[in-house]
Design a protein around this motif. Structure first.
Motif, PDB file in Angstrom:
ATOM      1  N   ALA A 360      15.859   0.522  -2.947  1.00  0.00           N
ATOM      2  CA  ALA A 360      16.125  -0.821  -2.438  1.00  0.00           C
ATOM      3  C   ALA A 360      17.506  -1.309  -2.868  1.00  0.00           C
ATOM      4  O   ALA A 360      18.262  -1.874  -2.066  1.00  0.00           O
ATOM      5  N   LEU A 361      17.846  -1.087  -4.147  1.00  0.00           N
ATOM      6  CA  LEU A 361      19.164  -1.506  -4.642  1.00  0.00           C
ATOM      7  C   LEU A 361      20.272  -0.759  -3.913  1.00  0.00           C
ATOM      8  O   LEU A 361      21.333  -1.328  -3.616  1.00  0.00           O
ATOM      9  N   GLY A 362      20.019   0.538  -3.655  1.00  0.00           N
ATOM     10  CA  GLY A 362      21.045   1.339  -2.991  1.00  0.00           C
ATOM     11  C   GLY A 362      21.266   0.941  -1.543  1.00  0.00           C
ATOM     12  O   GLY A 362      22.335   1.213  -0.980  1.00  0.00           O
ATOM     13  N   GLY A 363      20.265   0.313  -0.924  1.00  0.00           N
ATOM     14  CA  GLY A 363      20.406  -0.038   0.480  1.00  0.00           C
ATOM     15  C   GLY A 363      20.836  -1.455   0.744  1.00  0.00           C
ATOM     16  O   GLY A 363      21.499  -1.737   1.744  1.00  0.00           O
ATOM     17  N   VAL A 364      20.508  -2.384  -0.166  1.00  0.00           N
ATOM     18  CA  VAL A 364      20.701  -3.795   0.138  1.00  0.00           C
ATOM     19  C   VAL A 364      22.176  -4.191   0.257  1.00  0.00           C
ATOM     20  O   VAL A 364      22.569  -4.899   1.194  1.00  0.00           O
ATOM     21  N   PHE A 365      23.020  -3.740  -0.655  1.00  0.00           N
ATOM     22  CA  PHE A 365      24.424  -4.158  -0.611  1.00  0.00           C
ATOM     23  C   PHE A 365      25.194  -3.493   0.535  1.00  0.00           C
ATOM     24  O   PHE A 365      25.917  -4.179   1.273  1.00  0.00           O
ATOM     25  N   PRO A 366      25.069  -2.166   0.712  1.00  0.00           N
ATOM     26  CA  PRO A 366      25.730  -1.552   1.873  1.00  0.00           C
ATOM     27  C   PRO A 366      25.206  -2.115   3.196  1.00  0.00           C
ATOM     28  O   PRO A 366      25.973  -2.289   4.148  1.00  0.00           O
ATOM     29  N   ALA A 367      23.904  -2.408   3.269  1.00  0.00           N
ATOM     30  CA  ALA A 367      23.341  -2.960   4.494  1.00  0.00           C
ATOM     31  C   ALA A 367      23.934  -4.339   4.782  1.00  0.00           C
ATOM     32  O   ALA A 367      24.231  -4.684   5.937  1.00  0.00           O
ATOM     33  N   HIS A 368      24.120  -5.124   3.760  1.00  0.00           N
ATOM     34  CA  HIS A 368      24.716  -6.452   3.934  1.00  0.00           C
ATOM     35  C   HIS A 368      26.120  -6.336   4.523  1.00  0.00           C
ATOM     36  O   HIS A 368      26.493  -7.104   5.424  1.00  0.00           O
ATOM     37  N   ARG A 369      26.872  -5.363   4.025  1.00  0.00           N
ATOM     38  CA  ARG A 369      28.232  -5.171   4.544  1.00  0.00           C
ATOM     39  C   ARG A 369      28.199  -4.731   6.000  1.00  0.00           C
ATOM     40  O   ARG A 369      28.984  -5.203   6.835  1.00  0.00           O
ATOM     41  N   ALA A 370      27.283  -3.801   6.316  1.00  0.00           N
ATOM     42  CA  ALA A 370      27.199  -3.291   7.692  1.00  0.00           C
ATOM     43  C   ALA A 370      26.791  -4.384   8.670  1.00  0.00           C
ATOM     44  O   ALA A 370      27.302  -4.448   9.794  1.00  0.00           O
ATOM     45  N   LEU A 371      25.884  -5.253   8.256  1.00  0.00           N
ATOM     46  CA  LEU A 371      25.404  -6.298   9.146  1.00  0.00           C
ATOM     47  C   LEU A 371      26.479  -7.349   9.431  1.00  0.00           C
ATOM     48  O   LEU A 371      26.441  -8.026  10.466  1.00  0.00           O
ATOM     49  N   ARG A 372      27.423  -7.495   8.534  1.00  0.00           N
ATOM     50  CA  ARG A 372      28.478  -8.492   8.717  1.00  0.00           C
ATOM     51  C   ARG A 372      29.565  -8.013   9.685  1.00  0.00           C
ATOM     52  O   ARG A 372      30.378  -8.808  10.152  1.00  0.00           O
ATOM     53  N   LEU A 373      29.594  -6.705   9.964  1.00  0.00           N
ATOM     54  CA  LEU A 373      30.617  -6.171  10.854  1.00  0.00           C
ATOM     55  C   LEU A 373      30.329  -6.581  12.304  1.00  0.00           C
ATOM     56  O   LEU A 373      29.210  -6.437  12.786  1.00  0.00           O
ATOM     57  N   SER A 374      31.332  -7.054  12.970  1.00  0.00           N
ATOM     58  CA  SER A 374      31.182  -7.313  14.408  1.00  0.00           C
ATOM     59  C   SER A 374      31.496  -6.030  15.157  1.00  0.00           C
ATOM     60  O   SER A 374      32.270  -5.202  14.684  1.00  0.00           O
ATOM     61  N   PRO A 375      30.887  -5.812  16.332  1.00  0.00           N
ATOM     62  CA  PRO A 375      31.150  -4.583  17.082  1.00  0.00           C
ATOM     63  C   PRO A 375      32.636  -4.379  17.370  1.00  0.00           C
ATOM     64  O   PRO A 375      33.149  -3.263  17.278  1.00  0.00           O
ATOM     65  N   VAL A 376      33.354  -5.438  17.709  1.00  0.00           N
ATOM     66  CA  VAL A 376      34.784  -5.322  18.034  1.00  0.00           C
ATOM     67  C   VAL A 376      35.571  -4.864  16.804  1.00  0.00           C
ATOM     68  O   VAL A 376      36.385  -3.948  16.867  1.00  0.00           O
ATOM     69  N   GLU A 377      35.282  -5.501  15.639  1.00  0.00           N
ATOM     70  CA  GLU A 377      35.980  -5.137  14.402  1.00  0.00           C
ATOM     71  C   GLU A 377      35.683  -3.697  14.018  1.00  0.00           C
ATOM     72  O   GLU A 377      36.570  -2.944  13.583  1.00  0.00           O
ATOM     73  N   ALA A 378      34.413  -3.304  14.166  1.00  0.00           N
ATOM     74  CA  ALA A 378      34.024  -1.958  13.775  1.00  0.00           C
ATOM     75  C   ALA A 378      34.663  -0.908  14.681  1.00  0.00           C
ATOM     76  O   ALA A 378      35.095   0.159  14.222  1.00  0.00           O
ATOM     77  N   LEU A 379      34.783  -1.195  16.008  1.00  0.00           N
ATOM     78  CA  LEU A 379      35.374  -0.221  16.933  1.00  0.00           C
ATOM     79  C   LEU A 379      36.877  -0.067  16.706  1.00  0.00           C
ATOM     80  O   LEU A 379      37.449   0.985  17.025  1.00  0.00           O
ATOM     81  N   ARG A 380      37.520  -1.070  16.151  1.00  0.00           N
ATOM     82  CA  ARG A 380      38.963  -0.964  15.861  1.00  0.00           C
ATOM     83  C   ARG A 380      39.232  -0.176  14.563  1.00  0.00           C
ATOM     84  O   ARG A 380      40.373   0.199  14.305  1.00  0.00           O
ATOM     85  N   HIS A 381      38.158   0.052  13.774  1.00  0.00           N
ATOM     86  CA  HIS A 381      38.344   0.726  12.487  1.00  0.00           C
ATOM     87  C   HIS A 381      38.677   2.203  12.695  1.00  0.00           C
ATOM     88  O   HIS A 381      38.093   2.879  13.529  1.00  0.00           O
ATOM     89  N   GLU A 382      39.634   2.670  11.949  1.00  0.00           N
ATOM     90  CA  GLU A 382      40.034   4.100  12.031  1.00  0.00           C
ATOM     91  C   GLU A 382      39.458   4.857  10.833  1.00  0.00           C
ATOM     92  O   GLU A 382      39.530   4.379   9.721  1.00  0.00           O
TER      93      GLU A 382
END
Length: 382
Positions: A360-382
């Protein structure tokens, strides 16, 4: 014709993707699983050792077969008690009490052993203590000048029946017997008469505790209250609880909690770091998933699935490592007589609970970061 539920293909695809993600980075995944496994192995081993310590202390207290024991109030354990010997007879006069006796116990220093536990007993009460039933060689102590050694103490000191045993105080005793109970605390010491124990420990006319044996049907709570109200410096408790608050028990509990906390922190840092790197490397991939219709819940489920799989694999590895470590350690000749831990179902449940917490600890913080990403921002990431 039966139709396949619509969510099954989604779940199948999800777990296929999770497996692919984990296998794509085999070294990182393996190191994470190993790190979690080591943490869980440490915690399970500590739990097994703590359980063994509790059983040893409980067996030590129960060796008198008393219903209650009276100790000096305010002490962390019974070894430092100084109760007037006259209390033995006073308590015996109370209604509901069948019999009482007293003894001293203390850890004394000897040049040839790290720990030596000395027990001063009333020889006439040998049926209440370590009597002939526990004697494996010679006989039980009957008079001043005699001593009966525990088997572990005998092995450490290299003294046989018939030889002279000298205390650090200079007092000499003839070894008249060897006893064995299977309890480390008891078998690592010796029994002498209460009178001589009082002289050696500088507690003439004193005992460390009073063992109380009740008549059948006696009100244990009433007797406890009567003793504590009449002699306010006494604390009465069931014999099984005698050593639960001793310095040894408290130190063991504290050390176990500290080491367990360190192990959990090590495991959580490893899995959180792994999952953060996984999410960072797949930012664009997560953006595509969101763009094609993956919900926030689907993203969350994917990340937590990866984290939980790593943790559960770590639990399996940790269980094997814990069993192997305890087996290897207790197989050593210098250790096998002193510790006898065993893994119970509770130990595995503790390990599983820790694995789920780490997942649970290993998933909660990375999941929080992933959920905050907008599709447009994520698609621009290299």
């Amino acid at each position: 014709m039966k139709t396949i539920p619509s969510f099954l293909p989604v779940i199948n695809m999800l777990f296929s993707l999770v497996g692919k993600n984990l296998l794509a980075r085999p070294l990182r995944s393996s190191l994470t699983v190993l790190g979690i496994g080591i943490s869980i192995a440490v915690i399970m081993a500590l739990f097994a050792l703590a359980t063994d310590l509790k059983e040893e202390l409980g067996a030590t207290a129960q060796i008198t077969q008393a219903d209650l024991v009276a100790t000096q109030r305010g002490l962390s354990g019974p070894t430092g008690g100084s109760i007037p010997e006259s209390r033995i007879k006073d308590i015996a006069q109370l209604e509901g009490v069948e019999r009482t006796t007293g003894f001293l116990l203390a850890s004394v220093s000897l040049p040839d052993t790290a720990s030596f536990n000395l027990f001063g007993v009333i020889p006439q009460d040998e049926d209440l203590y370590l009597g002939e039933s526990h004697t494996i060689e010679g006989r039980y102590v009957r008079s001043p000048g005699e001593i009966v050694l525990g088997r572990l103490a005998m092995n450490d000191l290299g003294i046989e029946v018939g030889e002279i045993f000298r205390m650090e105080s200079g007092a000499d005793f003839t070894v008249v017997g060897i006893y064995q109970t299977g309890n480390l605390y008891l078998d690592g010491g010796a029994v002498i008469t209460l009178e001589e124990g009082q002289v050696i420990l500088g507690k003439e006319g004193k005992v460390a505790l009073v063992a109380i044996y009740l008549l059948s049907g006696a009100d244990q709570d009433k007797i406890t209250q009567e003793i504590e109200s009449q002699w306010r410096y006494l604390k009465v408790k069931p014999s099984a609880d005698l050593l639960e608050t001793s310095a040894t028990a408290e130190f063991g509990k504290t050390l176990a909690w500290v080491l367990a906390a360190i192990a959990i922190m090590m495991g959580s840092v490893g899995i959180i770091n792994t999952m953060f790197m996984s999410v960072s490397e797949r930012t664009r991939e997560i953006g595509i998933m969101k763009a094609v219709g993956w919900s926030q819940f689907d993203i969350l489920r994917m990340i937590f699935s990866e984290s939980m799989i790593l943790s559960l694999l770590g639990f399996v590895i940790g269980s094997l490592l814990g069993i192997l470590t305890i087996w290897a350690t207790t197989s050593l000749p210098s250790v096998e007589d002193y510790v006898n831990p065993s893994f119970t179902a509770d130990a595995f449940l503790v390990g599983l609970a820790v694995a789920l917490v780490l997942g649970a600890l290993g998933g909660v913080f990375p999941a929080h970061r992933a959920l905050r990403l907008s599709p447009v921002e994520a698609l621009r990431h290299e």
